[in-house]
Design a protein around this motif. Structure first.
Motif, short mmCIF file in Angstrom:
data_model
loop_
_atom_site.label_atom_id
_atom_site.label_comp_id
_atom_site.label_asym_id
_atom_site.label_seq_id
_atom_site.Cartn_x
_atom_site.Cartn_y
_atom_site.Cartn_z
N GLU A 88 45.37 5.35 13.03
CA GLU A 88 44.96 5.15 11.65
C GLU A 88 44.28 3.78 11.47
O GLU A 88 43.32 3.65 10.70
CB GLU A 88 46.21 5.21 10.77
CG GLU A 88 45.94 5.75 9.41
CD GLU A 88 47.19 5.73 8.54
OE1 GLU A 88 48.30 5.44 9.06
OE2 GLU A 88 47.05 6.00 7.35
N THR A 89 44.78 2.80 12.22
CA THR A 89 44.23 1.44 12.07
C THR A 89 42.81 1.36 12.64
O THR A 89 42.09 0.42 12.37
CB THR A 89 45.11 0.39 12.79
OG1 THR A 89 45.12 0.71 14.19
CG2 THR A 89 46.52 0.36 12.25
N TYR A 90 42.45 2.32 13.46
CA TYR A 90 41.10 2.37 14.00
C TYR A 90 40.20 3.24 13.10
O TYR A 90 39.04 2.90 12.87
CB TYR A 90 41.14 2.96 15.42
CG TYR A 90 39.80 2.90 16.15
CD1 TYR A 90 39.36 1.71 16.73
CD2 TYR A 90 39.00 4.02 16.25
CE1 TYR A 90 38.14 1.65 17.39
CE2 TYR A 90 37.77 3.97 16.92
CZ TYR A 90 37.36 2.78 17.49
OH TYR A 90 36.15 2.73 18.14
N ILE A 91 40.78 4.33 12.60
CA ILE A 91 39.98 5.29 11.83
C ILE A 91 39.59 4.74 10.45
O ILE A 91 38.43 4.84 10.03
CB ILE A 91 40.78 6.62 11.67
CG1 ILE A 91 40.96 7.27 13.05
CG2 ILE A 91 40.09 7.57 10.71
CD1 ILE A 91 41.91 8.45 13.08
N LYS A 92 40.55 4.17 9.76
CA LYS A 92 40.32 3.72 8.37
C LYS A 92 39.16 2.72 8.23
O LYS A 92 38.25 2.94 7.41
CB LYS A 92 41.60 3.05 7.82
CG LYS A 92 42.54 4.01 7.13
CD LYS A 92 42.54 3.74 5.61
CE LYS A 92 42.68 4.96 4.75
NZ LYS A 92 43.69 5.89 5.07
N PRO A 93 39.11 1.64 9.02
CA PRO A 93 37.99 0.70 8.87
C PRO A 93 36.63 1.35 9.12
O PRO A 93 35.65 1.02 8.47
CB PRO A 93 38.28 -0.37 9.93
CG PRO A 93 39.75 -0.27 10.20
CD PRO A 93 40.11 1.16 10.00
N ALA A 94 36.61 2.29 10.04
CA ALA A 94 35.33 2.97 10.32
C ALA A 94 34.91 3.81 9.12
O ALA A 94 33.73 3.83 8.74
CB ALA A 94 35.48 3.85 11.56
N GLU A 95 35.87 4.47 8.51
CA GLU A 95 35.55 5.28 7.32
C GLU A 95 35.02 4.39 6.19
O GLU A 95 34.06 4.73 5.50
CB GLU A 95 36.78 6.07 6.86
CG GLU A 95 37.10 7.22 7.80
CD GLU A 95 38.36 8.00 7.41
OE1 GLU A 95 38.52 9.10 7.94
OE2 GLU A 95 39.17 7.49 6.61
N GLN A 96 35.65 3.24 6.04
CA GLN A 96 35.22 2.30 4.99
C GLN A 96 33.82 1.77 5.30
O GLN A 96 32.97 1.64 4.41
CB GLN A 96 36.21 1.14 4.87
CG GLN A 96 37.51 1.58 4.20
CD GLN A 96 38.67 0.61 4.44
OE1 GLN A 96 38.55 -0.35 5.19
NE2 GLN A 96 39.80 0.87 3.80
N GLN A 97 33.59 1.48 6.57
CA GLN A 97 32.27 0.96 6.96
C GLN A 97 31.19 2.00 6.71
O GLN A 97 30.10 1.67 6.21
CB GLN A 97 32.31 0.59 8.46
CG GLN A 97 31.16 -0.27 8.90
CD GLN A 97 31.24 -0.65 10.37
OE1 GLN A 97 32.17 -0.24 11.08
NE2 GLN A 97 30.29 -1.42 10.84
N ARG A 98 31.49 3.25 7.01
CA ARG A 98 30.51 4.32 6.80
C ARG A 98 30.21 4.48 5.31
O ARG A 98 29.05 4.60 4.90
CB ARG A 98 31.03 5.64 7.40
CG ARG A 98 29.93 6.66 7.65
CD ARG A 98 30.49 7.97 8.18
NE ARG A 98 31.05 7.90 9.50
CZ ARG A 98 30.35 7.97 10.64
NH1 ARG A 98 29.04 8.09 10.59
NH2 ARG A 98 30.95 7.91 11.81
N ALA A 99 31.26 4.45 4.51
CA ALA A 99 31.06 4.61 3.06
C ALA A 99 30.25 3.44 2.51
O ALA A 99 29.36 3.63 1.68
CB ALA A 99 32.42 4.71 2.37
N ALA A 100 30.52 2.24 3.00
CA ALA A 100 29.84 1.04 2.50
C ALA A 100 28.36 1.02 2.89
O ALA A 100 27.54 0.39 2.20
CB ALA A 100 30.53 -0.22 3.02
#
Ligand SMILES: Nc1ncnc2c1ncn2[C@@H]1O[C@H](COP(=O)(O)OS(=O)(=O)O)[C@@H](OP(=O)(O)O)[C@H]1O
Length: 356
Positions: free
Chosen positions: A58-70
């Motif tokens: 989760e600690t790897y997935i979440k930042p990537a999702e946020q980066q993609r959305a941003a």
């Protein structure tokens, strides 16, 4: 759920991955995970056994999702950690994260790669020491002032001994795994055993998801290599600035992922002395010949994969250095097609300059 990453440049460490990263992230269709080069998410910089595949994903997935959305535009997110190649569990984790992941592997002459890492580690005063919270690697106890040739004789028997002890497993998955672990304990020579780590990725991903590129080709035709990568990623060709390829990143004498040296005054394939011990050309020549024999079987597997079309054709110089053993030459005579190089003279290999 959209996979956290679309591609991974998994290595190999010291094969030009920083230059590749610096060139690719100029493309607006590409984002480096976390906006930096190395995440070290699943493997660290040195001997990490076992690697970090057990972190909460989760600690790897979440930042990537946020980066993609941003990003607010369609982007491909890539992890550029160069130590994910020499990592037993990394392909499995990557497959879990994205079964369609595009894998990119950058390779370089294995002796030059090893030498580049040796020089870096000596200059950073790390060679011979144990890393923080890491097990003893092959290097531990070695006095770095003894030089490269002495390190060859220090490390190779350890690697060979480890492999021999584990040869009983022959071709069983356990045997292969144990032998891979032997190479993971030495980030100087073990990390240059490309076939073992590439095979580990092939066990998890189909051939067409794994692109193998070469630093020697990048040195000669940087845009050509970038175009191949764009194609692999399914991206249209981007109009890069003319400066693409005019700089070499993270080179000896100027370490740092964002540190650029002009490629005109810096050749990546350069033999660098780390001290007086490296001035003994006889010892160096003997050590290099020993290394050549050590890497030859591994390199021959790469040549076979290239001939089968599984990976891109290897740089021609590799075949003349690793293609034929002394015994082959004796039994088979000279090969008129292969330009034989005198590998006992490091300064004559590639664009190398004389030690010291
Ligand atoms: N285009 C080009 N031509 C020739 N040589 C090149 C090029 N790009 C990178 N390099 C050489 O690659 C070495 C750095 O590799 P990495 O960036 O993968 O290193 S690291 O894993 O990030 O530490 C480093 O090698 P050494 O200088 O021998 O240490 C760079 O000089």
């Amino acid at each position: 759920r959209t996979p956290p990453i679309d591609f991974a440049v998994v290595g190999q460490q010291k094969c030009g991955t920083s230059t590749l990263w610096a060139n690719l992230v100029v493309n607006p269709a590409i984002l480096a995970y976390g906006d930096k080069k190395e995440t070290f998410a699943f493997n660290g910089d040195r001997v990490i056994v076992p690697p970090r595949c057990t972190i909460p994903l989760e600690t790897y997935i979440k930042p990537a999702e946020q980066q993609r959305a941003a990003a607010k535009r369609p982007v491909l997110i890539g992890d550029f950690t160069a130590t994910h190649f020499a990592c037993s569990c990394c392909p499995g984790i990557f497959k879990l994260l994205n079964p369609k992941l595009k894998v990119i592997v950058m390779l370089r002459d294995p002796i030059y790669r090893a030498h580049s890492r040796f020089v870096e580690q000596v200059q950073m005063k790390k060679l011979g020491n144990r890393g923080y919270r890491q097990p003893n690697g092959t290097e531990v106890g070695f006095n770095a002032s003894r030089g490269f040739a002495a390190y060859v004789h220090w490390a190779l028997p350890q690697l060979e001994g480890c492999v021999q002890r584990n040869e009983a497993g022959e071709d069983s998955p356990l045997g292969r795994y144990l032998r891979m672990q032997c190479y993971m304990f030495d980030h100087i020579f073990g990390f240059s055993m490309y076939d073992v780590f590439l095979e580990n990725y092939f066990r998890h991903f189909p051939d067409n998801q794994v692109l193998v590129a070469y630093m020697e080709d990048m040195a000669e035709d940087p845009l050509g290599v970038i175009r191949k990568i764009e194609k692999h990623l399914g991206l249209p060709p981007f109009a890069y600035d003319k400066s693409v390829g005019s700089a070499v990143f993270n080179a000896h004498g100027g370490y740092g992922w964002r540190n650029a040296s002009a490629s005109t005054d810096h050749a990546g394939l350069e033999w660098v002395s780390t001290g007086p011990a490296d001035e003994d050309k006889g010892a160096l020549a003997e050590a290099i010949e020993r290394l050549r024999a050590f890497f030859m079987p591994s390199m021959k597997r790469l040549f076979a994969w290239a001939d089968e079309g599984r990976i891109a054709q290897v740089p021609a110089a590799w075949r003349s250095v690793y293609g034929r053993s002394a015994l082959d030459l004796l039994l088979g005579g000279s090969d008129p097609d292969a330009e034989q190089e005198d590998v006992t003279q490091p300064e004559r290999r590639g664009q190398a300059s004389s030690p010291g």
